[in-house]
Design a protein around this motif. Structure first.
Motif, short mmCIF file in Angstrom:
data_model
loop_
_atom_site.label_atom_id
_atom_site.label_comp_id
_atom_site.label_asym_id
_atom_site.label_seq_id
_atom_site.Cartn_x
_atom_site.Cartn_y
_atom_site.Cartn_z
N LYS A 107 20.63 36.10 33.39
CA LYS A 107 21.94 35.52 33.84
C LYS A 107 21.37 34.02 34.48
CE LYS A 107 25.55 37.86 35.45
NZ LYS A 107 26.51 37.44 34.53
N THR A 109 22.96 31.40 37.02
CA THR A 109 23.92 31.24 37.72
C THR A 109 23.77 29.72 38.35
OG1 THR A 109 23.63 33.41 38.82
CG2 THR A 109 24.77 31.88 40.32
N GLY A 122 30.90 31.87 31.86
CA GLY A 122 31.03 33.00 32.62
C GLY A 122 31.75 32.72 34.12
N GLU A 123 32.88 33.36 34.32
CA GLU A 123 33.62 33.29 35.66
C GLU A 123 32.87 34.23 36.81
OE1 GLU A 123 37.78 33.75 35.41
OE2 GLU A 123 37.88 32.46 33.34
N ALA A 124 33.25 34.17 37.93
CA ALA A 124 32.56 34.73 39.19
C ALA A 124 33.84 34.94 39.97
CB ALA A 124 31.48 34.02 39.77
N LYS A 125 33.45 35.88 40.94
CA LYS A 125 34.63 36.17 42.18
C LYS A 125 34.78 34.96 42.81
CE LYS A 125 33.38 41.06 42.55
NZ LYS A 125 32.74 42.03 43.40
N HIS A 126 33.80 33.98 43.01
CA HIS A 126 33.97 32.94 43.70
C HIS A 126 34.24 31.68 42.91
CE1 HIS A 126 32.66 34.76 47.36
NE2 HIS A 126 31.40 35.28 46.62
N VAL A 129 31.39 29.15 41.83
CA VAL A 129 30.17 29.85 41.06
C VAL A 129 30.67 30.02 39.35
CG1 VAL A 129 28.71 31.90 40.66
CG2 VAL A 129 29.57 30.90 42.94
N ARG A 130 29.82 29.66 38.49
CA ARG A 130 30.03 30.04 36.98
C ARG A 130 28.51 30.47 36.44
NH1 ARG A 130 35.18 29.83 35.14
NH2 ARG A 130 34.27 29.35 32.94
N TYR A 131 28.67 31.40 35.60
CA TYR A 131 27.47 31.84 34.95
C TYR A 131 27.35 31.49 33.46
CZ TYR A 131 27.89 35.21 38.92
OH TYR A 131 28.01 35.75 40.18
N ASP A 133 25.34 33.71 30.57
CA ASP A 133 24.58 34.82 30.00
C ASP A 133 23.69 34.32 28.77
OD1 ASP A 133 25.63 36.37 32.32
OD2 ASP A 133 26.94 37.32 31.17
N TRP A 157 24.45 25.45 47.03
CA TRP A 157 24.56 26.47 48.04
C TRP A 157 23.57 26.64 49.13
CZ3 TRP A 157 21.80 31.55 48.15
CH2 TRP A 157 22.48 32.51 48.75
#
Length: 159
Positions: A107, A109, A122-126, A129-131, A133, A157
């Motif tokens: 992963k 980030t 990839g989505e994140a809770k924030h 942020v993107r991912y 994989d 960050w």
């Protein structure tokens, strides 16, 4: 007449050579998914230690390629290992990318990935942020290189 050897000949003490000092190299503990547990540290050395501790497999190859790609795209990048993951950042701008080994993928980030074009998948809770994989058959290419360059120019960050 020849001199006779006396029984009182000097006895030489046996000199014991000290055994060579061996470094005890402990294999790093592997956490879930084969992610190595490496002590926190700043600089390239802990990152290389992390990569070397990944069990030899496609994930170790991906980690080597990611490190090389990031270093090539951002020559003045700062490196560190924090929370058992390599982090990459810029002086005064914080961390912009990290990666972590999981069982079936690596992963990546992007800490401010929400600002990258096109968006990493990839989505994140924030929202920021993107991912990405990376699975065994994924080819690291120009799009990833573009994201790395973009991310390095955005304030990242700061923990």
């Amino acid at each position: 007449m020849a001199a006779k050897k006396t029984k009182k000949a000097v006895k030489k003490k046996a000199v014991k050579k000290a055994a060579p000092v061996r470094k005890v190299v402990k294999k790093p503990k592997l956490l879930a998914g084969g992610n190595p547990q490496i002590a926190k540290g700043d600089g390239d050395a802990p990152v290389q230690e992390y990569i070397a501790a990944i069990p030899a497999s496609w994930k170790q190859d991906v980690a080597r390629k990611l490190d090389a790609m990031i270093t090539k795209a951002v020559p003045k990048v700062n490196k560190a290992v924090k929370w058992n993951s390599p982090f990459y950042g810029m002086d005064g701008k914080g961390w912009f990318i990290s990666f972590h080994c999981f069982t079936k993928y690596v992963k990546v980030t992007f800490f401010k990935g929400g600002l990258l074009k096109p968006l990493p998948p990839g989505e994140a809770k924030h929202a920021a942020v993107r991912y990405l994989d990376i699975y065994e058959d994924y080819k690291l290419g120009k799009e990833l290189e573009s994201w790395i360059k973009q991310a390095s120019k955005i304030p990242g960050w700061i923990p």
